[in-house]
Write a protein that holds these residues in place. Sequence first.
Motif, PDB file in Angstrom:
ATOM      1  N   HIS A  44      -0.012  11.084  -0.264  1.00  0.00           N
ATOM      2  CA  HIS A  44       1.144  10.852  -1.129  1.00  0.00           C
ATOM      3  C   HIS A  44       0.875   9.609  -1.976  1.00  0.00           C
ATOM      4  O   HIS A  44       0.687   8.513  -1.447  1.00  0.00           O
ATOM      5  N   SER A  46       2.320   7.377  -5.454  1.00  0.00           N
ATOM      6  CA  SER A  46       3.504   7.211  -6.301  1.00  0.00           C
ATOM      7  C   SER A  46       3.367   5.966  -7.153  1.00  0.00           C
ATOM      8  O   SER A  46       2.647   5.017  -6.802  1.00  0.00           O
ATOM      9  N   ASP A  47       4.022   5.990  -8.308  1.00  0.00           N
ATOM     10  CA  ASP A  47       4.204   4.799  -9.149  1.00  0.00           C
ATOM     11  C   ASP A  47       2.886   4.109  -9.497  1.00  0.00           C
ATOM     12  O   ASP A  47       2.743   2.902  -9.324  1.00  0.00           O
ATOM     13  N   THR A  71       4.609  11.447  -6.739  1.00  0.00           N
ATOM     14  CA  THR A  71       6.065  11.473  -6.921  1.00  0.00           C
ATOM     15  C   THR A  71       6.536  10.566  -8.058  1.00  0.00           C
ATOM     16  O   THR A  71       7.435   9.751  -7.899  1.00  0.00           O
ATOM     17  N   HIS A 188      11.576  11.515  -6.870  1.00  0.00           N
ATOM     18  CA  HIS A 188      11.181  10.147  -7.211  1.00  0.00           C
ATOM     19  C   HIS A 188      12.081   9.114  -6.550  1.00  0.00           C
ATOM     20  O   HIS A 188      11.626   8.039  -6.173  1.00  0.00           O
ATOM     21  N   SER A 211       9.097  10.243  -1.568  1.00  0.00           N
ATOM     22  CA  SER A 211       9.690   9.513  -2.685  1.00  0.00           C
ATOM     23  C   SER A 211       8.949   8.207  -2.925  1.00  0.00           C
ATOM     24  O   SER A 211       8.164   7.743  -2.087  1.00  0.00           O
ATOM     25  N   GLY A 212       9.231   7.601  -4.089  1.00  0.00           N
ATOM     26  CA  GLY A 212       8.650   6.309  -4.439  1.00  0.00           C
ATOM     27  C   GLY A 212       9.697   5.422  -5.077  1.00  0.00           C
ATOM     28  O   GLY A 212      10.711   5.117  -4.478  1.00  0.00           O
ATOM     29  N   GLY A 254       4.303   2.556  -3.394  1.00  0.00           N
ATOM     30  CA  GLY A 254       3.726   2.732  -4.721  1.00  0.00           C
ATOM     31  C   GLY A 254       2.420   1.987  -4.879  1.00  0.00           C
ATOM     32  O   GLY A 254       1.958   1.267  -3.993  1.00  0.00           O
TER      33      GLY A 254
END
Length: 279
Positions: A44, A46-47, A71, A188, A211-212, A254
């Motif tokens: 995973h 993110s960001d 995400t 997100h 999620s992030g 993130g």
Amino acid sequence: MIYFIIILFIIIIFAFCYYQNNKIDLTKYCIQSEKIKNEITFVHLSDLHSKPFKNVLSKLNNIKPDAIMITGDYINDKCKNKDKMIEFGKKLVQIAPVFYITGNHERRLENFDSLMEELRKAGFIVLLNQSTSTEIKGNIISILGLDERQADFDDYKARKNGTFVYNDMTPYFKELNNLDGFKFVLSHFPENFEGVKENNYSQYDFDIQLSGHAHGGQFILPFIGPVFSPGQGFRPKYARGSFGNRPKLIVSRGLGNAEFPLRLFNHPEINVITLTKAQ
């Protein structure tokens, strides 16, 4: 002598800040499920915020994930490094299939539609309020990717004031409910899991939400924890770690930074999620 001390101090501060922003942590989760026949591993991310981390590629090559989930906020709202991020995405796809959703930054872009098409051409499976199923090592994996469109700065003010009207995502969760296998939700915004009264996602039937957005609270301070997240305010609850059992929320701290350029005691993070057969 005084100048030497000042220069040394500046070098130490610079090195410390660089380490805080670039040392990547791996956070591992092992989850058992009766829906899983053979062990599989997901990563995973993110960001990234338009930062093509070389270390991410090397770590993923070592992990050898079966799929990669992104995400949102892959590219920031200035569309910085767009071509580099497209090329970075092509390298991710060579490692494993990439399932991608938007964040608030992509949603602010005037070239949103053309960017989504470029990401599709790079090999990303772009999910905009869509579900998909895939078979991985004999396991059926179903994924709902949400496009929540909570991107406007006025939205932040409304959420802070308690006047923001959240979208009812029930139709999309019903689509996911019609699919088989182990079920992921990509969103997100982590606070939408159970921090929203009527339209929270934890009321639905699925296994894991990824999620992030919160960036781990940007700073993580002793005795205080995560400091601030847009949409959650000070001392955000949903800034890192996991919440619940089934459904379970896993929040990534993130990888990149948005407007504020420094993380403090809050290294960039990759989540490694291993699914195994229930004993």
